[in-house]
Design a protein around this motif. Sequence first.
Motif, mmCIF file in Angstrom:
data_model
loop_
_atom_site.group_PDB
_atom_site.id
_atom_site.type_symbol
_atom_site.label_atom_id
_atom_site.label_comp_id
_atom_site.label_asym_id
_atom_site.label_seq_id
_atom_site.Cartn_x
_atom_site.Cartn_y
_atom_site.Cartn_z
ATOM 1 N N LEU A 225 0.936 -1.022 0.014
ATOM 2 C CA LEU A 225 -0.158 -0.133 0.203
ATOM 3 C C LEU A 225 0.861 1.194 -0.008
ATOM 4 C CD1 LEU A 225 -2.858 -0.784 2.627
ATOM 5 C CD2 LEU A 225 -2.924 -0.390 0.007
ATOM 6 N N ARG A 226 2.192 1.108 0.327
ATOM 7 C CA ARG A 226 3.058 2.493 0.268
ATOM 8 C C ARG A 226 2.740 3.350 -1.001
ATOM 9 N NH1 ARG A 226 4.886 4.292 4.659
ATOM 10 N NH2 ARG A 226 6.590 5.220 3.854
ATOM 11 N N ASP A 227 2.725 2.628 -2.163
ATOM 12 C CA ASP A 227 2.402 3.472 -3.383
ATOM 13 C C ASP A 227 0.995 3.487 -4.037
ATOM 14 O OD1 ASP A 227 5.291 3.937 -3.231
ATOM 15 O OD2 ASP A 227 5.616 2.038 -4.487
ATOM 16 N N ARG A 228 0.049 2.923 -3.163
ATOM 17 C CA ARG A 228 -1.093 2.920 -3.824
ATOM 18 C C ARG A 228 -2.336 3.021 -2.755
ATOM 19 N NH1 ARG A 228 -1.619 -2.943 -6.676
ATOM 20 N NH2 ARG A 228 -3.616 -2.099 -7.267
ATOM 21 N N GLY A 229 -2.078 3.344 -1.431
ATOM 22 C CA GLY A 229 -3.091 3.379 -0.378
ATOM 23 C C GLY A 229 -2.460 3.714 0.944
ATOM 24 N N ILE A 230 -3.008 3.594 2.038
ATOM 25 C CA ILE A 230 -2.661 3.831 3.337
ATOM 26 C C ILE A 230 -2.745 2.916 4.258
ATOM 27 C CG2 ILE A 230 -3.256 5.497 5.219
ATOM 28 C CD1 ILE A 230 -4.384 7.263 3.065
ATOM 29 N N GLY A 231 -1.581 2.417 4.628
ATOM 30 C CA GLY A 231 -1.501 1.234 5.860
ATOM 31 C C GLY A 231 -1.543 2.063 7.249
ATOM 32 N N ILE A 232 -2.275 1.381 8.192
ATOM 33 C CA ILE A 232 -2.582 1.901 9.654
ATOM 34 C C ILE A 232 -2.372 0.881 10.545
ATOM 35 C CG2 ILE A 232 -4.099 3.240 11.120
ATOM 36 C CD1 ILE A 232 -5.665 4.284 8.652
ATOM 37 N N LYS A 233 -1.116 1.168 11.484
ATOM 38 C CA LYS A 233 -0.669 0.184 12.368
ATOM 39 C C LYS A 233 -1.357 0.273 13.716
ATOM 40 C CE LYS A 233 2.234 -2.877 14.110
ATOM 41 N NZ LYS A 233 3.527 -2.377 14.040
ATOM 42 N N VAL A 234 -2.150 -0.805 14.125
ATOM 43 C CA VAL A 234 -2.667 -0.539 15.454
ATOM 44 C C VAL A 234 -1.601 -1.129 16.394
ATOM 45 C CG1 VAL A 234 -4.709 -1.470 16.652
ATOM 46 C CG2 VAL A 234 -5.060 -1.253 14.178
#
Length: 267
Positions: A225-234
């Motif tokens: 997702l680095r180049d195509r979206g958003i990762g969210i760490k919990v």
Amino acid sequence: MIKSHGNDDFAFADIPNFWRQVRNATSRFLGLDYDGTLAPFAIEPIHAHPLPGVADLLRNLAASGTTEIAIISGRPAHEVAALLGDPPLTIVGSHGFEWWPPNGDKQTHRPTQIQERGLDTIRDALMRCRYGQKVETKVASIAMHTRGMAPKSASVLERETVAKWGFWAMQHELEWRMFNGGVEVRCLGWNKGDAFVKLLGSQPKDTLAVYLGDDDTDEDAFAVLRDRGIGIKVGDSGKPTAARAHLTDCSAVVDFLQTWLRATAST
């Protein structure tokens, strides 16, 4: 991290315009891990129930028609479905080896013969050890659970298990990965990142893609997702991660889902 603004939408310090992106998106895809994201951890995995309101939020989001949703978990798909009350959304289980669409045929990707031989040998050996009751067999992996053990004992057991069987795993197209509460040997060929890429393949090119997860197994999805979206760490934000933002815990995930539902209600 997140900042609270009373009853208003909370803001991501790392992505100040996050909710504007969500509101303005013409197409949205939201991927969610289960353990440590939708549900707090439990010593016995089957007792890891989702926080109150989570199942209803997922159903409401799915019914709204504004967001495509999928649960992507290392758990077997049937466990995720049962714990969430059979939600009407896609469930990807066993790190991508099981696919349960809301309306369609369920699919299972089987390990290769060499992978099966490797898993069988490791499973039989682990089951005979003193902690055999903590071994879980899945479609394409074997997990050694250490949650509930003293931290030092758990760390020693995990390291010894990987050291003893690491070379055997490599010879049989397997890999060892840590997860929150244990260590797992699993088949190469599918992971959560591969699953996310496949899921996005059926979405419009301009889809806003977001994924929430808590541990090392989710880094594969964060990376794609680095180049195509958003990762969210919990959870713990002190470890290196490919995610772009953080949520503190499962309770913050509930707030996130509530805010997402509000943000997309008028679109």
